[in-house]
Design a protein around this motif. Structure first.
Motif, PDB file in Angstrom:
ATOM      1  N   UNK A 239       0.826  -1.212   0.000  1.00  0.00           N
ATOM      2  CA  UNK A 239       0.000   0.000   0.000  1.00  0.00           C
ATOM      3  C   UNK A 239       0.858   1.259   0.000  1.00  0.00           C
ATOM      4  N   UNK A 240       2.035   1.200   0.652  1.00  0.00           N
ATOM      5  CA  UNK A 240       2.897   2.378   0.743  1.00  0.00           C
ATOM      6  C   UNK A 240       3.547   2.722  -0.601  1.00  0.00           C
ATOM      7  N   UNK A 241       3.775   1.721  -1.465  1.00  0.00           N
ATOM      8  CA  UNK A 241       4.503   1.951  -2.715  1.00  0.00           C
ATOM      9  C   UNK A 241       3.636   1.821  -3.964  1.00  0.00           C
ATOM     10  N   UNK A 242       2.563   1.039  -3.851  1.00  0.00           N
ATOM     11  CA  UNK A 242       1.721   0.806  -5.019  1.00  0.00           C
ATOM     12  C   UNK A 242       0.279   1.199  -4.682  1.00  0.00           C
ATOM     13  N   UNK A 243      -0.689   0.553  -5.312  1.00  0.00           N
ATOM     14  CA  UNK A 243      -2.097   0.881  -5.066  1.00  0.00           C
ATOM     15  C   UNK A 243      -2.804  -0.308  -4.434  1.00  0.00           C
ATOM     16  N   UNK A 244      -4.046  -0.090  -4.016  1.00  0.00           N
ATOM     17  CA  UNK A 244      -4.830  -1.176  -3.432  1.00  0.00           C
ATOM     18  C   UNK A 244      -5.132  -2.261  -4.462  1.00  0.00           C
ATOM     19  N   UNK A 245      -5.066  -1.904  -5.730  1.00  0.00           N
ATOM     20  CA  UNK A 245      -5.305  -2.894  -6.787  1.00  0.00           C
ATOM     21  C   UNK A 245      -4.182  -3.929  -6.795  1.00  0.00           C
ATOM     22  N   UNK A 246      -2.923  -3.464  -6.662  1.00  0.00           N
ATOM     23  CA  UNK A 246      -1.802  -4.403  -6.575  1.00  0.00           C
ATOM     24  C   UNK A 246      -1.917  -5.285  -5.331  1.00  0.00           C
ATOM     25  N   UNK A 247      -2.399  -4.682  -4.241  1.00  0.00           N
ATOM     26  CA  UNK A 247      -2.626  -5.464  -3.022  1.00  0.00           C
ATOM     27  C   UNK A 247      -3.626  -6.576  -3.304  1.00  0.00           C
ATOM     28  N   UNK A 248      -4.719  -6.233  -3.991  1.00  0.00           N
ATOM     29  CA  UNK A 248      -5.763  -7.208  -4.295  1.00  0.00           C
ATOM     30  C   UNK A 248      -5.245  -8.329  -5.189  1.00  0.00           C
ATOM     31  N   UNK A 249      -4.450  -7.989  -6.205  1.00  0.00           N
ATOM     32  CA  UNK A 249      -3.902  -8.999  -7.116  1.00  0.00           C
ATOM     33  C   UNK A 249      -2.958  -9.951  -6.374  1.00  0.00           C
ATOM     34  N   UNK A 250      -2.089  -9.380  -5.548  1.00  0.00           N
ATOM     35  CA  UNK A 250      -1.179 -10.225  -4.773  1.00  0.00           C
ATOM     36  C   UNK A 250      -1.961 -11.115  -3.821  1.00  0.00           C
ATOM     37  N   UNK A 251      -2.921 -10.532  -3.107  1.00  0.00           N
ATOM     38  CA  UNK A 251      -3.680 -11.286  -2.117  1.00  0.00           C
ATOM     39  C   UNK A 251      -4.529 -12.377  -2.768  1.00  0.00           C
ATOM     40  N   UNK A 252      -5.146 -12.068  -3.904  1.00  0.00           N
ATOM     41  CA  UNK A 252      -5.984 -13.059  -4.580  1.00  0.00           C
ATOM     42  C   UNK A 252      -5.154 -14.230  -5.081  1.00  0.00           C
ATOM     43  N   UNK A 253      -4.006 -13.941  -5.699  1.00  0.00           N
ATOM     44  CA  UNK A 253      -3.146 -15.016  -6.208  1.00  0.00           C
ATOM     45  C   UNK A 253      -2.573 -15.845  -5.050  1.00  0.00           C
ATOM     46  N   UNK A 254      -2.156 -15.158  -3.980  1.00  0.00           N
ATOM     47  CA  UNK A 254      -1.630 -15.874  -2.815  1.00  0.00           C
ATOM     48  C   UNK A 254      -2.711 -16.741  -2.187  1.00  0.00           C
ATOM     49  N   UNK A 255      -3.928 -16.220  -2.130  1.00  0.00           N
ATOM     50  CA  UNK A 255      -5.036 -16.979  -1.557  1.00  0.00           C
ATOM     51  C   UNK A 255      -5.318 -18.235  -2.354  1.00  0.00           C
ATOM     52  N   UNK A 256      -5.334 -18.112  -3.663  1.00  0.00           N
ATOM     53  CA  UNK A 256      -5.612 -19.267  -4.509  1.00  0.00           C
ATOM     54  C   UNK A 256      -4.526 -20.345  -4.387  1.00  0.00           C
ATOM     55  N   UNK A 257      -3.319 -19.919  -4.087  1.00  0.00           N
ATOM     56  CA  UNK A 257      -2.215 -20.870  -3.964  1.00  0.00           C
ATOM     57  C   UNK A 257      -2.063 -21.406  -2.538  1.00  0.00           C
ATOM     58  N   UNK A 258      -2.275 -20.540  -1.564  1.00  0.00           N
ATOM     59  CA  UNK A 258      -2.069 -20.936  -0.174  1.00  0.00           C
ATOM     60  C   UNK A 258      -3.225 -21.783   0.354  1.00  0.00           C
ATOM     61  N   UNK A 259      -4.436 -21.526  -0.136  1.00  0.00           N
ATOM     62  CA  UNK A 259      -5.611 -22.229   0.384  1.00  0.00           C
ATOM     63  C   UNK A 259      -5.485 -23.753   0.338  1.00  0.00           C
ATOM     64  N   UNK A 260      -5.154 -24.356  -0.803  1.00  0.00           N
ATOM     65  CA  UNK A 260      -4.990 -25.822  -0.814  1.00  0.00           C
ATOM     66  C   UNK A 260      -3.880 -26.282   0.127  1.00  0.00           C
ATOM     67  N   UNK A 261      -2.830 -25.470   0.238  1.00  0.00           N
ATOM     68  CA  UNK A 261      -1.736 -25.797   1.143  1.00  0.00           C
ATOM     69  C   UNK A 261      -2.226 -25.838   2.578  1.00  0.00           C
TER      70      UNK A 261
END
Length: 418
Positions: A239-261
């Motif tokens: 959030x300090x360097x980019x926008x909330x959209x980048x936060x959402x993209x990172x969080x969504x991709x991490x969620x899709x990968x971390x959830x099965x783990x």
């Protein structure tokens, strides 16, 4: 000896299956609901929501001081009950201190996250801490079925109210409100079971109980605190360097990968922790083989998932989420290495508590925090989000493998010495 192993394969296997079933159902509810909610709420509101989740995750770890680990390794029922009751009070005070401290800091430095979101994070963090304390207590007494029901109840209530708040027009913070209600309801469900174990806290007994488990205070507390910070700091820093959209993209991709783990690892790790704590006193030479089987199973399952996700899964996900989420496949591809390496260590991570090598996890988590900060600083300075992802995924993944090497080396020493 053989009979004990057979008992583990039956009773404890049922515990794994119960947790796995509940975790799986809960995660499916969250994922399917998340697809629709992600499309409706959009990346920007999802970005705010994920900053909230990061604060909740960090708070729920820091405020318990990870003393709930004592539940599993302690043999005194009286000490466990007192510790449980005392921690409920301590988490409340610690959460209040955090909120007041943030409010003062925000007044001085004008921080990027609003005070309202921090207040909501504090409320959710407190109930999540209580929720975690109770799951640890249930793990001690092998009440895995109750934990499983709590997972499902939390997911159903959270997603259900997130839909309700969207239709009521609370698009800005509807995701947050839904999560808070789900956490509170599932926590109350747990309290309906643990109320008989609540006692008036005796701080003298609390101090002596903690003193007998100095390793947890010395290593597990700072280690798990740093781990929680490392695993959840990224959205806050982005959030300090980019926008909330980048936060959402990172969080969504991490969620899709971390959830099965997490579906696999969390179910196995709770039972593995309880069983390994028992085996260390009677069959320490068996720990290496047991750990290796758990690792190979988890890595194999996650490898198959990652292959399918990168080949076709993420493209289906982009189609479901809509045009606002195009480009998600790049995030998923870069972060896959990190997830692959993490899958080897996650299910046996608490073994370091059992073998009294908590400093392994401490050193690793110091490293992980530094890598997180370093990757965001480099990418943020260059205004290059992909650089942040590549640096983080590569070095975080290598860190997990190094930690795994030292753990297996120690377990192998138990095997060769008996």
């Amino acid at each position: 000896m053989k009979k004990r192993l057979e008992k583990f394969k039956t009773k404890n296997a049922k515990g794994v299956l119960s947790l796995l079933a509940g975790n799986t159902v809960a995660q499916i509810i969250m994922i399917l609901g998340g697809f629709v909610l992600g499309r409706w709420y959009g990346p920007e509101h999802n970005g705010t929501y994920n900053v909230f989740l990061s604060f909740v995750a960090i708070l729920s770890i820091l405020t318990t001081f990870r003393l709930e680990n004592i539940f599993v390794i302690s043999k005194s029922t009286k000490a466990i009950r007192n510790l449980f009751s005392t921690l409920l009070v301590i988490t409340s005070l610690a959460t209040l201190i955090f909120f007041i401290g943030y409010a003062i800091a925000d007044e001085i430095f004008s921080l990027r996250t609003s005070l309202w979101v921090i207040l909501l994070s504090s409320i959710a963090g407190l109930f999540t801490a209580w929720y975690n304390l109770q799951t640890s207590l249930f793990t001690k007494y092998q009440l895995f079925n109750i934990i499983s029901k709590g997972f499902v109840l939390n997911a159903l209530i959270s997603v259900g109210f997130q839909f309700i708040f969207y239709f009521l027009g609370y698009k800005e913070n509807g995701l947050i409100y839904g999560t808070i209600i789900g956490t509170i309801v599932s926590c109350i469900f747990f309290f309906s079971i643990t109320k008989g174990r609540l006692k008036r806290p005796k701080f003298s007994l609390f101090k002596s109980t903690v003193a007998k488990n100095k390793e947890i205070v010395k290593y597990t507390l700072p280690s798990d605190s740093l781990n929680a910070i490392a695993n959840n700091l990224m959205p806050i820093l982005i959030v300090f360097y980019f926008t909330k959209i980048e936060v959402a993209f990172f969080a969504m991709s991490a969620k899709m990968l971390v959830t099965p783990l997490l579906i696999l690892s969390n179910a196995m790790s709770k039972v593995f922790f309880q069983k390994s704590a028992s085996m260390i006193n009677h069959q320490p030479e068996k720990l290496y083989d047991l750990s290796l089987k758990v690792i190979l199973y988890n890595v194999g399952a996650i490898a198959a998932f990652l292959l399918g996700m990168n080949v076709i899964g993420v493209y289906i996900l982009e189609w479901v989420l809509g045009d606002e989420w195009q480009g998600l496949h790049i995030y998923v591809f870069i972060l896959s290495f990190w997830i692959m390496c993490r899958s080897a260590m996650n299910p046996i991570s608490q073994i370091v508590v059992v073998i009294r090598k908590n400093h392994y996890a401490l050193y690793f988590n110091i490293y992980l925090v530094l890598i997180t900060i370093f990757s965001v600083l480099i990418g943020g300075t260059r205004k290059d989000m992909m650089a942040t992802l590549y640096i983080y995924s590569l070095f975080a993944g290598i860190g997990y493998l190094i930690q795994l090497y030292f753990v297996l080396r120690k377990l192998h020493q138990y095997k060769t010495n008996y």
